[in-house]
Design an enzyme around this catalytic site. Structure first.
Site, PDB file in Angstrom:
ATOM      1  N   ALA A 165       4.482   4.141   2.939  1.00  0.00           N
ATOM      2  CA  ALA A 165       3.977   2.902   2.326  1.00  0.00           C
ATOM      3  C   ALA A 165       4.109   1.768   3.327  1.00  0.00           C
ATOM      4  O   ALA A 165       4.725   1.932   4.394  1.00  0.00           O
ATOM      5  CB  ALA A 165       4.779   2.577   1.070  1.00  0.00           C
ATOM      6  N   LYS A 166       3.541   0.652   3.042  1.00  0.00           N
ATOM      7  CA  LYS A 166       3.733  -0.550   3.863  1.00  0.00           C
ATOM      8  C   LYS A 166       3.375  -1.761   3.019  1.00  0.00           C
ATOM      9  O   LYS A 166       2.541  -1.662   2.109  1.00  0.00           O
ATOM     10  CB  LYS A 166       2.828  -0.502   5.105  1.00  0.00           C
ATOM     11  CG  LYS A 166       3.333  -1.338   6.248  1.00  0.00           C
ATOM     12  CD  LYS A 166       4.391  -0.594   7.039  1.00  0.00           C
ATOM     13  CE  LYS A 166       4.909  -1.387   8.211  1.00  0.00           C
ATOM     14  NZ  LYS A 166       5.758  -0.531   9.064  1.00  0.00           N
ATOM     15  N   GLY A 167       3.997  -2.894   3.345  1.00  0.00           N
ATOM     16  CA  GLY A 167       3.662  -4.129   2.641  1.00  0.00           C
ATOM     17  C   GLY A 167       3.378  -5.219   3.646  1.00  0.00           C
ATOM     18  O   GLY A 167       3.790  -5.141   4.804  1.00  0.00           O
ATOM     19  N   VAL A 222       0.851  -1.186   0.000  1.00  0.00           N
ATOM     20  CA  VAL A 222       0.000   0.000   0.000  1.00  0.00           C
ATOM     21  C   VAL A 222       0.888   1.237   0.000  1.00  0.00           C
ATOM     22  O   VAL A 222       1.761   1.386   0.855  1.00  0.00           O
ATOM     23  CB  VAL A 222      -0.945   0.009   1.230  1.00  0.00           C
ATOM     24  CG1 VAL A 222      -1.765   1.299   1.269  1.00  0.00           C
ATOM     25  CG2 VAL A 222      -1.870  -1.196   1.202  1.00  0.00           C
TER      26      VAL A 222
END
Ligand code: NAD
Length: 416
Positions: free
Chosen positions: A105-107, A60
């Site tokens: 962001a992040k995953g 994201v």
């Protein structure tokens, strides 16, 4: 009033509070509620027993008005798109509070790394990276470690990305091992920042780190290193915990020995000369500094009233709900919010990226000196806003972070 239960619910409520305080343009508020891009991927790999498994992953990208997207990757069985979206949003504010030129962001990958072999984790990481290939990169989106991912995971990402590009691109990811372009001090950076923020907060309360009693929830990268750094400064670590439970000793634990014990047995529990306690008990212990360093939603309306610490320094992202924030504020507990307290991790990630781009390698002394300056500056920036607005530190950090991001959005405008 009901409790804001999900991480995304908490993040949106925090954004609402900041928007109200900032009198934010409603269009910008609406824009910031949504990530710029969310990518869902199905990661198909062959397991050791030859079975083929499909894992769901996502990345994201919340906002990049201030610079390339930046954020960790989490491997956990409970990962959801909403949780990763909240974590991406917090990254946007965090990079702005730390004043580093990144967006957020992040995953995440929904998997149980504790039940997977090293080979399976490597296959998962490489396949996940290949699916993100067009969306990440040194000027686009730079991943880093988070829960249950580490320097080895980052090395696999770097190698996969580099193999596809045809040349080595160490600046595509941070938190790498030092031998492949990692920065000195990155592994324990987040914890060093948690301790610096705790020390600054303690000074405001007339306390010293030396002799302060500390309880740490979570004994991974952030929690384990925070306990060790605080102990080395003379603090008394009275309790620590991990996903299997906690341990307590009024005389103080030696976190270096606890780490050895956890390495051998897989958990902190049953450490000699300590008493096993439940995770909930740890949060409610009488101590000077409480450090939640595990997962979200740990201090809620249900237990906030029972927190007895003088300072809560959030090593984890999102451990406290907005309802609990109010209770802690009323109890005069000095809360150092996640987007400030754990911002040293992304700050040294930024140092690593700069070193990679310039093909330099700084000494540990240089990294820690620059880090100390930046974290103390960020702490003071937030503290000044808190005084001016007569608010708690979380609201102040959000005002600062959301304010800086919205200023960048206004200047850039909306195009195309
Ligand atoms: P990690 O995987 O190294 O450690 C997580 C620890 O939490 C483990 O010891 C695990 O046993 C424990 N844990 C899990 N569930 C628990 C529970 N219910 N109660 C108590 N302990 C529990 O992860 P990490 O990198 O240390 O991340 C911890 C937190 O810090 C996360 O919120 C993460 O987003 C945040 N964070 C990490 C970094 C970083 O640089 N690694 C930076 C900023 C923020």
């Amino acid at each position: 009033m009901g409790e804001t239960e999900t991480a995304l619910g908490v993040a949106l409520e925090q954004l609402r509070i900041a928007a109200e305080k900032l009198n934010l343009d409603p269009g910008i508020h609406e824009m910031l509620k949504h990530p710029k891009r969310s990518l869902i991927v199905s990661i198909t790999i062959q397991m050791d027993d030859d079975d083929v498994c499909v894992f769901t992953g996502c990345r994201v990208q919340h906002n990049d008005a201030r610079g390339p997207f930046k954020g960790g990757i989490r491997y956990h069985p409970n990962v959801t798109l909403d949780e990763v979206t909240a974590l991406a949003m917090w990254m946007t504010w965090k990079c702005a509070v730390a004043n580093i030129p990144y967006g957020g962001a992040k995953g995440g990958v929904c998997c149980n790394p504790k039940e997977m072999s090293k080979c399976e984790l490597e296959m998962l990481t490489r396949r996940y990276t290949s699916l993100l290939l067009d969306f990440i990169g040194p000027y686009r989106d730079v991943p880093a470690p988070d829960v249950y991912t580490d320097a080895q995971t980052m090395a696999w990402i770097m190698d996969t990305y580099s193999q596809f590009r045809g040349y080595s691109v160490p600046e595509c990811v941070t938190g790498k091992p030092i031998s492949v372009g990692g920065s000195e001090g990155r592994a324990e950076a987040t914890s060093r920042g948690v301790v610096i923020c705790s020390r600054e907060a303690a000074e405001h309360l007339g306390l010293k780190m030396k002799g302060a009693t500390v309880a740490v929830q979570g004994y991974g990268n952030v929690g384990g290193n925070t306990a060790k750094i605080a102990y080395d400064l003379g603090s008394k670590i009275i309790a620590v915990s991990d996903s299997r439970g906690g341990i307590y000793s009024q005389d103080g634990l030696n976190p270096h020995k606890v780490y050895e014990h956890k390495s051998k047995t897989g958990s902190v529990i049953d450490f000699p000369e300590s008493k096993n306690i439940a995770n909930e008990e740890l949060l409610e212990l009488k101590c000077d500094i409480l450090i939640p360093a595990a997962l979200e939603n740990q201090i809620t309306k249900a237990n906030a009233d029972k927190i007895k610490a003088k300072i809560v320094a959030e090593g984890a992202n999102g451990p406290t709900t907005p309802e609990a924030d109010k209770v802690l504020h009323e109890k005069d507990i000095f809360l150092v919010p996640d987007i400030l307290a754990n911002s040293a991790g992304v700050t040294v990630s930024y140092f690593e990226w700069v070193q990679n781009l310039t093909r330099e390698h700084w000494t540990l002394e240089e990294v820690n000196r620059k880090l100390e300056d930046r974290i103390v500056k960020a702490f003071n920036d937030v503290y000044k806003v808190a005084k001016k607005e007569e608010s708690d530190m979380r609201t102040a950090a959000l005002i600062l972070g959301v304010g800086r991001v919205s200023e960048a959005i206004k200047i850039l405008g909306l195009w195309p």
